[in-house]
Design a protein around this motif. Structure first.
Motif, PDB file in Angstrom:
ATOM      1  N   PHE A 172     -35.790 -38.252   4.099  1.00 57.90           N
ATOM      2  CA  PHE A 172     -34.957 -38.294   2.898  1.00 57.90           C
ATOM      3  C   PHE A 172     -35.311 -39.494   2.025  1.00 57.90           C
ATOM      4  O   PHE A 172     -35.496 -39.356   0.806  1.00 57.90           O
ATOM      5  CB  PHE A 172     -33.474 -38.339   3.281  1.00 57.90           C
ATOM      6  CG  PHE A 172     -32.563 -38.547   2.112  1.00 57.90           C
ATOM      7  CD1 PHE A 172     -32.254 -37.503   1.258  1.00 57.90           C
ATOM      8  CD2 PHE A 172     -32.034 -39.803   1.841  1.00 57.90           C
ATOM      9  CE1 PHE A 172     -31.429 -37.700   0.159  1.00 57.90           C
ATOM     10  CE2 PHE A 172     -31.202 -40.006   0.745  1.00 57.90           C
ATOM     11  CZ  PHE A 172     -30.901 -38.946  -0.092  1.00 57.90           C
ATOM     12  N   ARG A 173     -35.393 -40.663   2.611  1.00 54.70           N
ATOM     13  CA  ARG A 173     -35.675 -41.866   1.836  1.00 54.70           C
ATOM     14  C   ARG A 173     -37.061 -41.810   1.198  1.00 54.70           C
ATOM     15  O   ARG A 173     -37.257 -42.284   0.078  1.00 54.70           O
ATOM     16  CB  ARG A 173     -35.532 -43.113   2.717  1.00 54.70           C
ATOM     17  CG  ARG A 173     -34.092 -43.431   3.076  1.00 54.70           C
ATOM     18  CD  ARG A 173     -33.972 -44.686   3.921  1.00 54.70           C
ATOM     19  NE  ARG A 173     -34.384 -45.890   3.199  1.00 54.70           N
ATOM     20  CZ  ARG A 173     -33.591 -46.600   2.406  1.00 54.70           C
ATOM     21  NH1 ARG A 173     -32.330 -46.212   2.208  1.00 54.70           N
ATOM     22  NH2 ARG A 173     -34.030 -47.694   1.811  1.00 54.70           N
ATOM     23  N   SER A 174     -38.005 -41.217   1.898  1.00 52.99           N
ATOM     24  CA  SER A 174     -39.350 -41.072   1.333  1.00 52.99           C
ATOM     25  C   SER A 174     -39.315 -40.206   0.080  1.00 52.99           C
ATOM     26  O   SER A 174     -39.954 -40.532  -0.936  1.00 52.99           O
ATOM     27  CB  SER A 174     -40.287 -40.470   2.379  1.00 52.99           C
ATOM     28  OG  SER A 174     -41.570 -40.253   1.829  1.00 52.99           O
ATOM     29  N   ALA A 175     -38.575 -39.099   0.132  1.00 52.46           N
ATOM     30  CA  ALA A 175     -38.485 -38.208  -1.025  1.00 52.46           C
ATOM     31  C   ALA A 175     -37.839 -38.906  -2.217  1.00 52.46           C
ATOM     32  O   ALA A 175     -38.199 -38.642  -3.367  1.00 52.46           O
ATOM     33  CB  ALA A 175     -37.696 -36.956  -0.660  1.00 52.46           C
ATOM     34  N   ARG A 176     -36.918 -39.812  -1.950  1.00 51.08           N
ATOM     35  CA  ARG A 176     -36.228 -40.509  -3.032  1.00 51.08           C
ATOM     36  C   ARG A 176     -36.942 -41.782  -3.459  1.00 51.08           C
ATOM     37  O   ARG A 176     -36.471 -42.490  -4.352  1.00 51.08           O
ATOM     38  CB  ARG A 176     -34.786 -40.841  -2.614  1.00 51.08           C
ATOM     39  CG  ARG A 176     -33.907 -39.602  -2.379  1.00 51.08           C
ATOM     40  CD  ARG A 176     -33.810 -38.760  -3.646  1.00 51.08           C
ATOM     41  NE  ARG A 176     -32.933 -37.614  -3.475  1.00 51.08           N
ATOM     42  CZ  ARG A 176     -33.352 -36.360  -3.300  1.00 51.08           C
ATOM     43  NH1 ARG A 176     -34.669 -36.104  -3.255  1.00 51.08           N
ATOM     44  NH2 ARG A 176     -32.489 -35.376  -3.175  1.00 51.08           N
ATOM     45  N   GLY A 177     -38.082 -42.071  -2.853  1.00 52.77           N
ATOM     46  CA  GLY A 177     -38.873 -43.233  -3.264  1.00 52.77           C
ATOM     47  C   GLY A 177     -38.341 -44.547  -2.742  1.00 52.77           C
ATOM     48  O   GLY A 177     -38.607 -45.602  -3.342  1.00 52.77           O
ATOM     49  N   LEU A 178     -37.627 -44.511  -1.639  1.00 48.49           N
ATOM     50  CA  LEU A 178     -37.021 -45.723  -1.094  1.00 48.49           C
ATOM     51  C   LEU A 178     -37.834 -46.284   0.067  1.00 48.49           C
ATOM     52  O   LEU A 178     -38.487 -45.544   0.810  1.00 48.49           O
ATOM     53  CB  LEU A 178     -35.599 -45.421  -0.605  1.00 48.49           C
ATOM     54  CG  LEU A 178     -34.599 -45.008  -1.687  1.00 48.49           C
ATOM     55  CD1 LEU A 178     -33.309 -44.509  -1.047  1.00 48.49           C
ATOM     56  CD2 LEU A 178     -34.313 -46.178  -2.615  1.00 48.49           C
ATOM     57  N   GLN A 179     -37.759 -47.585   0.243  1.00 47.71           N
ATOM     58  CA  GLN A 179     -38.409 -48.221   1.382  1.00 47.71           C
ATOM     59  C   GLN A 179     -37.724 -47.770   2.666  1.00 47.71           C
ATOM     60  O   GLN A 179     -36.530 -47.509   2.696  1.00 47.71           O
ATOM     61  CB  GLN A 179     -38.333 -49.744   1.257  1.00 47.71           C
ATOM     62  CG  GLN A 179     -39.148 -50.312   0.098  1.00 47.71           C
ATOM     63  CD  GLN A 179     -39.072 -51.834   0.056  1.00 47.71           C
ATOM     64  OE1 GLN A 179     -38.327 -52.449   0.806  1.00 47.71           O
ATOM     65  NE2 GLN A 179     -39.862 -52.424  -0.832  1.00 47.71           N
ATOM     66  N   GLN A 180     -38.515 -47.701   3.726  1.00 48.78           N
ATOM     67  CA  GLN A 180     -37.970 -47.242   4.990  1.00 48.78           C
ATOM     68  C   GLN A 180     -37.162 -48.338   5.681  1.00 48.78           C
ATOM     69  O   GLN A 180     -37.482 -49.524   5.572  1.00 48.78           O
ATOM     70  CB  GLN A 180     -39.095 -46.766   5.911  1.00 48.78           C
ATOM     71  CG  GLN A 180     -39.890 -45.594   5.354  1.00 48.78           C
ATOM     72  CD  GLN A 180     -38.989 -44.418   4.984  1.00 48.78           C
ATOM     73  OE1 GLN A 180     -38.002 -44.143   5.647  1.00 48.78           O
ATOM     74  NE2 GLN A 180     -39.334 -43.736   3.889  1.00 48.78           N
ATOM     75  N   ASN A 181     -36.114 -47.918   6.353  1.00 47.05           N
ATOM     76  CA  ASN A 181     -35.358 -48.847   7.190  1.00 47.05           C
ATOM     77  C   ASN A 181     -34.819 -48.092   8.398  1.00 47.05           C
ATOM     78  O   ASN A 181     -34.917 -46.867   8.494  1.00 47.05           O
ATOM     79  CB  ASN A 181     -34.233 -49.528   6.402  1.00 47.05           C
ATOM     80  CG  ASN A 181     -33.183 -48.542   5.900  1.00 47.05           C
ATOM     81  OD1 ASN A 181     -33.134 -47.386   6.323  1.00 47.05           O
ATOM     82  ND2 ASN A 181     -32.334 -48.992   4.998  1.00 47.05           N
ATOM     83  N   THR A 182     -34.278 -48.817   9.321  1.00 51.00           N
ATOM     84  CA  THR A 182     -33.781 -48.232  10.561  1.00 51.00           C
ATOM     85  C   THR A 182     -32.277 -48.030  10.468  1.00 51.00           C
ATOM     86  O   THR A 182     -31.544 -48.939  10.059  1.00 51.00           O
ATOM     87  CB  THR A 182     -34.100 -49.138  11.760  1.00 51.00           C
ATOM     88  OG1 THR A 182     -35.523 -49.329  11.829  1.00 51.00           O
ATOM     89  CG2 THR A 182     -33.615 -48.517  13.063  1.00 51.00           C
ATOM     90  N   LEU A 183     -31.828 -46.856  10.848  1.00 54.32           N
ATOM     91  CA  LEU A 183     -30.404 -46.586  10.863  1.00 54.32           C
ATOM     92  C   LEU A 183     -29.709 -47.504  11.862  1.00 54.32           C
ATOM     93  O   LEU A 183     -30.251 -47.789  12.935  1.00 54.32           O
ATOM     94  CB  LEU A 183     -30.130 -45.128  11.266  1.00 54.32           C
ATOM     95  CG  LEU A 183     -30.357 -44.047  10.208  1.00 54.32           C
ATOM     96  CD1 LEU A 183     -30.291 -42.671  10.863  1.00 54.32           C
ATOM     97  CD2 LEU A 183     -29.330 -44.150   9.087  1.00 54.32           C
ATOM     98  N   PRO A 184     -28.518 -47.971  11.550  1.00 53.02           N
ATOM     99  CA  PRO A 184     -27.782 -48.777  12.522  1.00 53.02           C
ATOM    100  C   PRO A 184     -27.365 -47.935  13.724  1.00 53.02           C
ATOM    101  O   PRO A 184     -27.283 -46.705  13.641  1.00 53.02           O
ATOM    102  CB  PRO A 184     -26.564 -49.268  11.729  1.00 53.02           C
ATOM    103  CG  PRO A 184     -26.413 -48.295  10.605  1.00 53.02           C
ATOM    104  CD  PRO A 184     -27.786 -47.819  10.272  1.00 53.02           C
ATOM    105  N   ALA A 185     -27.103 -48.582  14.823  1.00 50.52           N
ATOM    106  CA  ALA A 185     -26.697 -47.866  16.036  1.00 50.52           C
ATOM    107  C   ALA A 185     -25.239 -47.440  15.981  1.00 50.52           C
ATOM    108  O   ALA A 185     -24.867 -46.410  16.553  1.00 50.52           O
ATOM    109  CB  ALA A 185     -26.933 -48.743  17.264  1.00 50.52           C
TER     110      ALA A 185
END
Length: 471
Positions: free
Chosen positions: A400-413
């Motif tokens: 999803f973030r890639s499609a929106r042009g956003l930098q990748q990050n890790t979801l919180p636990a």
């Protein structure tokens, strides 16, 4: 004798809600047809169902109030009238549900939704007994399935708007789930009973079309009636609506299962049936990202609506980048929504400026992109991310973030922190589509997490029943 307006089925709302007889809607249509005449042919059923889709584009429902205006005023999406204390948008933004004009605007939605349900029930009350009139393969099943699913769609929105917060189902309104035309008042159901009725409609709709819908079989329809399935309540739209409903009812396992099935659906070439929109789509002026529409409404009047609501600054947000770029998007510099969905205009007859949304900006003469989304693949991603296992949720989040042009990050636990992250995306993703308010309400989001809500307002998700229903 009962009469129906040909094509647009106009029925008596009090016959199926709890309103009094004095509220009957009196309509003198130019062309009248008895129910017996209308439902004596396959074409009559098709015309009646097309009339339902036309009703759904009405001002008080998905053509405006349930997508662009009233529902968005509840979360302060716009400036303009929303900052003038005597105006209805201001009253809605401050949750002043007792104001007569604010109550009237919400009641109009309630009534319009039940009128759509009335038209649907007129079809369903005749379809089985007149099944013999259907000559074309699959039409009976498709018409019935679309009616059942749209009945569930409208009831779910009535529940989400006027019903209780899902985390406290015993506090708030009970509502009627109307399945037949009748002059007898319908019983008000518990949350659990309402849920059961709604899911039953969706289960039957799924059963009817899962093996015959051309969108599933990946074949060109032989009947023109089956064209443009993403503009009808198709099989995948039923599954997407199930995902939305199961999430509201806190059945995370079923919500994930349904959402993931739609995400994983493939066309005859092995490509995603519904793909996330990207920069190239917006560069082609498809700001509403029609490639994402699992179910949407084609609205020929969209250019006029954009001109009268957005282009003139009536619906605007902020006068500098501190609101849109900074507060909404976080000054990413890469988010395709931040870069393409808003423009700064000079307000008519003024030296003031304001940011207006371009989502519904279309060419006047063309027919492309004139769609109002009601179910989108991006919502399925949000649902699956919230309800899926950690590894799968992270993969979907990355996509999803890639499609929106956003930098990748890790979801919180922490699941609560994941929900907070997703609330931010609901706010960005579904601006002027009506879904952000429901996301906030479902999670009973604290005021600090509801972007743009006035600091002096007291957040209140429990909208009273319309006064017409109080008696």
């Amino acid at each position: 004798m009962k009469t129906l307006k040909y094509i647009i089925v106009v029925l008596l709302l009090p016959a199926l809600t709890n309103t009094s007889c004095k509220d009957y809607l009196n309509v003198k249509p130019k062309t009248e047809m008895t129910q017996e005449e209308l439902f004596s042919t396959e074409g009559g059923f098709k015309d009646a169902l097309n009339g339902v889709y036309i009703q759904m584009k009405g001002t008080n429902v998905y053509g405006r109030d349930m997508t662009m205006t009233t529902i968005e005023h509840l979360i302060s999406s716009w400036d303009g009238d929303a900052i003038i204390s005597t105006k209805v948008p201001y009253k809605l933004a401050h949750f002043n549900y007792t104001d007569v004009d604010a109550e009237r605007s919400l009641s109009a939605i309630y009534g319009a939704e039940y009128k759509i349900i009335a038209s649907i029930n007129a079809i369903l009350d005749h379809i089985d007994e007149n099944r013999f009139v259907f000559r074309s393969p699959g039409v009976y099943e498709t018409v019935k399935a679309e009616c059942l699913a749209m009945r569930a769609y409208c009831h779910l929105d009535i529940l989400r708007l006027f019903g209780p917060i899902p985390t406290d189902v015993n506090t708030g309104n009970k509502l009627a789930y109307v399945i037949h035309l009748s002059k007898t008042p319908n019983p008000l159901l518990s949350f659990a009973a309402f849920q059961e009725a709604l899911l039953k409609d969706l289960d039957e709709a799924e059963r009817l079309v899962k093996d015959i819908d051309p969108i599933v079989k990946n074949i060109a329809p032989t009947d023109a009636y089956f064209a443009n399935r993403n503009l009808k309540m198709n099989y995948y739209a039923v599954k997407a609506l199930q995902a939305r409903a199961y999430l509201w009812f806190n059945n995370k396992g079923k919500a994930y299962e349904c959402a993931k099935m739609v995400i994983d659906a493939k066309d005859s070439n092995g490509n995603p049936m519904f793909r996330l929109g990207k920069l190239a789509d917006m560069s082609a002026k498809d700001y509403v990202l029609t490639c994402e529409h699992i179910f949407g409404l084609h609205d020929f009047a969209l250019y006029t609506k954009y001109s009268s609501l957005y282009a003139n600054g009536s619906l605007r947000k902020g006068s500098d980048n501190s609101i849109i770029n900074s507060q909404l998007y976080g000054n990413t510099g890469t988010d395709i929504r931040e870069a393409n969905l808003w423009e700064l205009i000079t307000l008519p007859q003024s030296v003031l400026q304001g940011y207006v949304l371009k989502k519904y900006k279309v060419d006047e003469s063309g027919t492309n992109f004139k769609q109002i989304p009601l179910l989108r693949i991006s919502e399925m991603y949000m649902i699956a991310i919230e309800t899926g296992q950690a590894a799968d949720a992270q993969l979907l989040w990355t996509t999803f973030r890639s499609a929106r042009g956003l930098q990748q990050n890790t979801l919180p636990a922490d699941p609560v922190l994941i929900q907070n992250e997703l609330l931010k995306e609901y706010r960005k993703e579904f601006y002027a589509e009506g879904q952000a308010f429901f996301a906030y309400k479902r999670l009973n989001a604290a005021q600090a997490n509801v972007l743009f809500v006035p600091g002096e307002a007291t957040l209140n998700y429990l909208i009273p029943m319309p006064k017409t229903e109080a008696n």
